[in-house]
Design a protein around this motif. Structure first.
Motif, PDB file in Angstrom:
ATOM      1  N   ASP A 171     130.508 155.696  84.074  1.00  7.62           N
ATOM      2  CA  ASP A 171     130.343 156.740  85.089  1.00  7.62           C
ATOM      3  C   ASP A 171     129.300 156.331  86.123  1.00  7.62           C
ATOM      4  N   LYS A 172     129.584 156.672  87.367  1.00  8.66           N
ATOM      5  CA  LYS A 172     128.558 156.622  88.399  1.00  8.66           C
ATOM      6  C   LYS A 172     127.884 157.980  88.433  1.00  8.66           C
ATOM      7  N   VAL A 173     126.552 157.992  88.361  1.00  9.81           N
ATOM      8  CA  VAL A 173     125.826 159.262  88.342  1.00  9.81           C
ATOM      9  C   VAL A 173     124.776 159.278  89.452  1.00  9.81           C
ATOM     10  N   GLN A 174     124.500 160.469  89.924  1.00 12.62           N
ATOM     11  CA  GLN A 174     123.409 160.720  90.862  1.00 12.62           C
ATOM     12  C   GLN A 174     122.729 162.003  90.419  1.00 12.62           C
ATOM     13  N   VAL A 175     121.395 162.010  90.468  1.00 10.94           N
ATOM     14  CA  VAL A 175     120.655 163.223  90.116  1.00 10.94           C
ATOM     15  C   VAL A 175     119.799 163.615  91.323  1.00 10.94           C
ATOM     16  N   ARG A 176     120.104 164.774  91.878  1.00  5.48           N
ATOM     17  CA  ARG A 176     119.347 165.266  93.032  1.00  5.48           C
ATOM     18  C   ARG A 176     118.186 166.118  92.505  1.00  5.48           C
ATOM     19  N   ILE A 177     116.981 165.604  92.676  1.00  2.00           N
ATOM     20  CA  ILE A 177     115.781 166.227  92.115  1.00  2.00           C
ATOM     21  C   ILE A 177     114.971 166.859  93.230  1.00  2.00           C
TER      22      ILE A 177
END
Length: 502
Positions: free
Chosen positions: A101-107
């Motif tokens: 999986d490609k993941v991004q976490v917007r913090i």
């Protein structure tokens, strides 16, 4: 009676009184240092952190949103305790992704202090690691992104600001990050999240009225030690279960306490996973020790209508002084499992679980030594501007960890899952033969690990290695390493401006 005799008698009496006072004071300190919650009445249903629902970008990227925020939580009826959390009132949601999986976490940081978010146990580029160099200022934002490339495992996320990690974690900033893969999906293991597959985030706390008491005990040199435990933010928790086999994903999210998990009736359980994923095969055990940051996946068999209490048992943490004043004599009743009168049948555990992706110690190209002392690693306290070690991408190394000051320590390496090769010169016990990113190093003990660095290379952005007893980390028991290509040299540490809104 001569004057001299009277002086001698008076001085002797004073000396005896002083000795009695000192002895009494020490006896009081020694007696008061032991904590036990054995016999707890379990009165609150266990909270299960919700699974975060990602959005999916045009290229298939799973996008998660996390906001660091302040709030309040009623751990005890009528008492609102000030807390920090991700997206809620305490702790954070469970993130979940699969290999590939490609993941991004917007913090976003809505706190009044600068913090970071570190992905503990995750293999990812140094610039996305969330260590002290990736700071997020109040009102700021950060959006790390990477492709998951490691086996199924129980990982977690937590802050990593330099000098303040213990404080930020203890206030409630932590959550689990579960990874899946095709092999684990096919195995007949309990895997219904929140039903027969339970996150068990264990923390010790102490209350001062409605608020958390953050003070350190006199004589303790390991850091904060509480007198009660929370599981998933729940005091005195119970969980009703309806299956014969229950999987507990144990996470020691305490900042200094070492737990010695087992059950009150000494029943055996099966250890199926360590920090970095599933073991080759299940290991029958009745105790598993976890120092701060370590994880273990265990499967326990339940009988209809019974109750089973997960307990942290007393343990040796070195000599009698270190054991008593750093929590080794303590005992906690942590969680009660309550089995239904009729249980759903569970398939037997498979004979083979996985193939841990571990470095081959025989391929090691060099050995490095790390002396662990509260004053620093190899005699040097942490410096944000100094690169301590430079490693070459694609190589395997041997790291020798030596506890040189007798007090409890452990050792966490960012980015990698390592193989424990030896413990005090002997083959590691079965429960330490899986993939690890954190390992306990008892007083005056030594651990030899094999570490492989698969990149990507970045000569200017470091990863951390440190003691995960967070008070020790905050005091400077941490170092930095960069991964470079063969023949490349380390650059200058590049600390990007604190993330302020991109």
């Amino acid at each position: 009676m001569s004057r001299l005799k009277r002086v001698i008698i008076i001085l002797t009496a004073v000396g005896v009184a002083f000795a009695v006072a000192v002895g009494g004071g020490f006896f009081w300190l020694y007696s008061d240092a032991r904590v036990s919650t054995v016999g707890t009445t379990f009165s609150r249903e266990l909270a299960v952190p919700p699974l975060a629902e990602p959005t999916v970008g045009p290229d298939g990227t799973k996008v998660f949103d996390l906001t660091m925020q302040a709030g309040h939580k009623e751990f005890r009826a009528g008492l609102r305790t000030p807390t920090w959390s991700f997206n809620g009132d305490y702790l954070g949601p469970t993130l979940r992704a699969a290999r590939g999986d490609k993941v991004q976490v917007r913090i976003r940081n809505s706190l009044g202090e600068t913090s970071t978010v570190h992905w503990h146990g995750m293999h990812l580029p140094a610039a996305m690691d969330g260590g002290p160099h990736q700071a997020v200022v109040p009102g700021g934002a950060w959006s790390p992104h990477w492709t998951v490339d490691q086996p199924a495992a129980s990982l977690w996320y937590h802050p990593h600001p330099h000098g303040k990690t213990e404080q930020h974690v203890r206030r409630g900033l932590a959550g689990m990050f579960l990874l899946d893969d095709e092999r684990s999906a096919r195995l007949p293991l309990p895997k219904r999240y929140g039903v027969d597959d339970l996150p068990v985030i264990v923390q010790d706390v102490r209350f001062d009225g409605a608020e958390f008491d953050h003070g350190h005990k006199l004589m303790s040199n390991s850091g904060f030690l509480g007198d009660r435990t929370l599981v998933n933010g729940t005091l005195d928790p119970y969980k009703e279960v309806g299956d014969e086999l229950v999987r507990l994903r144990l996470l020691n999210a305490s900042t200094a306490r070492v737990y010695h998990f087992g059950f009150a009736d000494d029943r055996r359980f099966s250890l199926v996973g360590s920090d970095g994923g599933l073991l080759e095969k299940a290991v029958p055990m009745d105790r598993v020790r976890l120092s701060p940051g370590e994880r273990a996946e265990i499967v326990v068999r339940m009988q209809p209508g019974e109750r089973a209490v997960l307990r942290s048992h007393p343990q040796s943490l070195g000599d009698f002084w270190q054991t008593r004043f750093n929590g080794g004599d303590d005992a906690f009743d942590v969680l009660e499992l309550r089995a239904a009168k009729t249980l759903h049948p569970s398939p037997e555990l498979p004979g083979r679980l996985g193939e841990p992706e571990l470095p081959d110690a025989g391929e090691s190209v060099r050995t490095r030594f790390f002396g662990l002392q509260r004053s620093g690693i190899n005699g040097r306290p942490m410096s944000m501007e100094r690169i301590d070690e430079t490693v070459t991408r694609g190589t395997t190394e041997t790291w020798v960890l030596s506890n040189n000051d007798g007090m409890p320590h452990n050792f966490h390496v960012h980015d990698v899952q390592f193989r424990v090769v030896e413990v005090d010169g002997r083959q590691p016990p079965p429960h330490l033969r899986g993939a690890k990113d954190t390992v306990f190093v008892p007083g005056n003990g030594s651990v030899r690990i094999a570490v492989r660095f698969t990149g990507p290379a970045d000569p200017d952005t470091p990863y951390m290695y440190h003691c995960h007893l967070l008070y020790h980390e905050d005091e400077g028991m941490m170092g930095q390493f960069v991964v470079v290509e063969k023949g490349q040299r380390a650059g200058e540490v590049r600390t990007p401006p604190s993330h302020a809104g991109h």
